[in-house]
Scaffold this motif. Structure first.
Motif, short mmCIF file in Angstrom:
data_model
loop_
_atom_site.label_atom_id
_atom_site.label_comp_id
_atom_site.label_asym_id
_atom_site.label_seq_id
_atom_site.Cartn_x
_atom_site.Cartn_y
_atom_site.Cartn_z
N SER A 1 0.19 8.15 2.60
CA SER A 1 0.38 6.84 3.23
C SER A 1 -0.17 6.82 4.64
CB SER A 1 1.88 6.48 3.24
OG SER A 1 2.40 6.41 1.93
N ILE A 2 0.01 7.91 5.38
CA ILE A 2 -0.55 7.98 6.73
C ILE A 2 -2.07 7.88 6.69
CG2 ILE A 2 -0.89 9.49 8.73
CD1 ILE A 2 1.96 10.49 8.34
N LEU B 1 0.83 -1.21 0.00
CA LEU B 1 0.00 0.00 0.00
C LEU B 1 0.87 1.26 0.00
CD1 LEU B 1 -3.06 -0.55 2.39
CD2 LEU B 1 -3.12 0.18 0.01
N VAL B 2 1.94 1.23 0.80
CA VAL B 2 2.83 2.39 0.86
C VAL B 2 3.53 2.59 -0.48
CG1 VAL B 2 4.85 3.35 2.00
CG2 VAL B 2 3.12 2.17 3.34
N ALA C 1 -4.11 4.74 8.19
CA ALA C 1 -5.09 4.99 9.25
C ALA C 1 -6.45 4.41 8.87
CB ALA C 1 -5.20 6.49 9.51
N ALA C 2 -6.85 4.61 7.62
CA ALA C 2 -8.13 4.04 7.17
C ALA C 2 -8.10 2.52 7.20
CB ALA C 2 -8.45 4.53 5.75
N LEU C 3 -6.95 1.92 6.84
CA LEU C 3 -6.82 0.46 6.87
C LEU C 3 -6.97 -0.08 8.29
CD1 LEU C 3 -6.02 -2.22 5.42
CD2 LEU C 3 -3.64 -1.65 5.96
N VAL C 4 -6.34 0.60 9.25
CA VAL C 4 -6.40 0.13 10.63
C VAL C 4 -7.80 0.32 11.21
CG1 VAL C 4 -5.54 0.56 12.97
CG2 VAL C 4 -3.94 0.49 11.06
N ARG D 1 1.46 12.72 -4.98
CA ARG D 1 2.52 13.71 -4.94
C ARG D 1 3.12 13.85 -3.55
NH1 ARG D 1 5.43 15.46 -8.83
NH2 ARG D 1 3.53 15.57 -10.08
N HIS D 2 2.31 13.65 -2.50
CA HIS D 2 2.79 13.74 -1.12
C HIS D 2 2.68 12.35 -0.50
CE1 HIS D 2 2.70 18.10 -1.52
NE2 HIS D 2 1.48 17.99 -2.02
#
Length: 297
Positions: A227-228, A212-213, A232-235, A221-222
């Protein structure tokens, strides 16, 4: 075509061959071990200043945490001193995990500017080799930098404890490694019955999150902020509800069927990781070098 006379690959690459062969498309996905090695060496040389900066910064952070805890525990009893070092271990574990996550998002940071993207994409290597080298750089080389900085800071902590006339109660670096590997296993107890998830499930979950990362780093672009948000949505929406449901499933299905479900989930996550890595490669080959955009596509 650049091949010497009498080359054994002439039947495949030579324009005079009777075969119909798409040379540009083949060169775009070809992997040559010698060329791959040259590209890896070039990447390490071009990024040596970045790696040194990260190593110094991480060593300073780890050392500051360990020295501060040693100074606080200088007048404590041996038992309290060990507890204080466990606290230092916890802080170092958090810093180590965040550093590894940050380094993962640096996979395609070289393409963040027009100059860097033009220089990297114009290198004499296929896109597959460029994608592979950048992934290995962020997931292997930079991870080794974070680990080496941790053990170096642990050694500096041992020297500082000697200067204080104390015994170093516990190696912080080894404790951090134990905590990180312990995160690959999930366990719960219901009605006196203890269930431990298969080790493959933890590995698959980490591989899926890493993919995913990589996909986020190639498509956005960021990459760090993206990724954060994705993690967070995955967790929140997947991992946490699934692990909370484990206790109820353990009572209904039993340990054997629950183990089967965990193995099935591991296989699904491995296929999902493969799909995300393919998407990241497609995003890399179709990206636009345009600034002030949220996505690279």
């Amino acid at each position: 075509c650049g091949f010497p006379t009498g080359c054994t690959a002439a039947c495949r690459w030579c324009p005079a061959s009777s075969r119909t062969f798409n040379r540009p498309a083949a060169m775009n996905i070809a992997i040559n071990r010698k060329r791959l090695g040259h590209l890896a060496v070039w990447t390490l040389r071009a990024s040596r200043q970045e790696m040194v900066t990260y190593a110094v910064a991480m060593t300073a952070i780890y050392t500051a945490i360990i020295w501060l805890m040693l100074w606080v525990a200088r007048d404590e009893s041996p038992a309290d001193r060990e507890l204080t070092m466990y606290l230092a271990q916890g802080f170092c574990t958090s810093a180590y995990c965040f550093a590894c996550f940050f380094f993962m998002t640096r996979a395609f940071a070289v393409l963040g500017t027009k100059g860097g993207a033009t220089a990297f994409l114009s290198l004499p290597a296929s896109m597959t080799e460029k994608w592979l080298v950048r992934v290995l750089y962020s997931f292997v080389a930079l991870q080794l930098v974070a680990t080496a900085a941790l053990f170096l800071a642990d050694g500096l902590g041992w020297l500082f404890s000697l200067s204080l006339g104390q015994e170093y109660p516990r190696g912080v670096a080894l404790g951090v490694m134990e905590e990180v590997t312990r995160g690959f296993r999930y366990s719960t107890t219901v009605g006196g019955e203890t269930f431990r998830s298969p080790w493959l499930f933890g590995v698959s979950l980490n591989v899926f999150s890493s993919a995913l990362v990589v996909w986020s780093s190639a498509g956005f672009r960021h990459p760090l902020l993206s990724s954060i948000g994705i993690m967070a949505a995955l967790v929140v929406f997947l991992v946490a509800p699934g692990l909370r449901a484990t206790q109820g499933l353990l009572q209904v299905l039993g340990g054997e069927w629950l183990t089967f479900l965990f193995y099935l989930s591991a296989v699904v996550m491995l296929f999902g990781a493969y799909w995300l890595l393919r998407l990241s490669y497609r995003a890399l080959t179709r990206r636009e070098i345009v600034t002030q955009k949220w996505m690279n596509l």
